[in-house]
Motif scaffolding. Structure first.
Motif: not given
Length: 233
Positions: A24-25, A28-29, A46, A193
């Motif tokens: 997911r991250q 996002e990045r 997705d 993160r």
């Protein structure tokens, strides 16, 4: 340092709590594609996420993964197992299983994907544990200590090729693997993160929480200081 914007990321153990956050991250990045690898991959809502069947302990499965995901620029070795048990009077098969999944698996993946990562000047992330540096965790601890050592050696071997090698270390984190643990736990989102921050800033190691930082900093202390139970010997 390795940019995630425009990257193609492969995450092993993608169905788990940490794996899902890595997927997911990464998106996002700015990653353009993420291969979500697992023994039994699930479907994702997705189109940028590509489910990938992968058994990290099986050389043939790893070879197929390279064929299907040869555009990978960032490899995250996140798959692992945790089974309780002691070393002296425990099941040797449990030790072998931990070593196969938690050490040999990442090494197989890294060796197979090394040409791809070298061409991309990409990044390798090995997810280890605070238990890399603490005794008492049986076969799991042995495997994570070995992964720590392997990660340091891989970093040296790949340094001249422009491949960033990141060792990620964390304490108990709120995932299915630690369901039976009665202790404070990290949020998986916070851990991932921190790891991705380390990747993009060029870190060699990420110590994802304060307890992990304390334990890492204690390695130079005498063994009796690190393990008070030994002080009376």
């Amino acid at each position: 340092m390795t940019e995630l914007s425009g990257a193609t990321v492969l995450v092993t153990g993608a169905n788990g709590g940490l794996g899902t956050e890595f997927v997911r991250q990464a998106l996002e990045r700015g990653a353009t594609k993420v291969y979500a690898a697992a023994r039994r991959p699930r479907q994702w809502d997705d189109e940028r996420i590509v489910p990938l069947e992968l058994d990290v302990t099986d050389a043939a499965s790893v070879a197929r993964a390279v064929e299907l995901a040869g555009d990978t620029t960032v490899l995250v070795n996140n798959a692992g197992i945790l089974r309780p048990g002691r070393l002296v009077d425990g099941d040797v098969d449990a030790l072998r299983a931990h070593l196969e999944t938690n050490v040999v698996g990442p090494l197989l993946l890294t060796s197979a994907f090394a040409p791809v990562l070298r061409r991309a000047h990409g990044a390798l992330v090995n997810v280890a544990s605070i238990l890399s540096w603490l005794g008492g965790a049986g076969a799991y601890g042995v495997s994570k200590a070995a992964l720590w050592s392997a990660t340091d050696s891989l970093r040296l071997e790949l340094a001249d090729d422009g491949v960033q090698v990141v060792g990620a270390y964390l304490g108990y984190t709120d995932t299915a693997m630690t369901e039976g643990v009665d202790a404070p736990k990290n949020d998986p989102a916070d851990v991932v993160r921190a790891v991705w921050d380390g990747v993009v800033t060029g870190a060699h190691e990420v110590l994802a929480d304060e307890l992990t930082r304390q334990v890492r900093g204690s390695l130079g202390a005498p063994v009796e200081a690190r393990y008070p139970a030994l002080a009376g010997e």
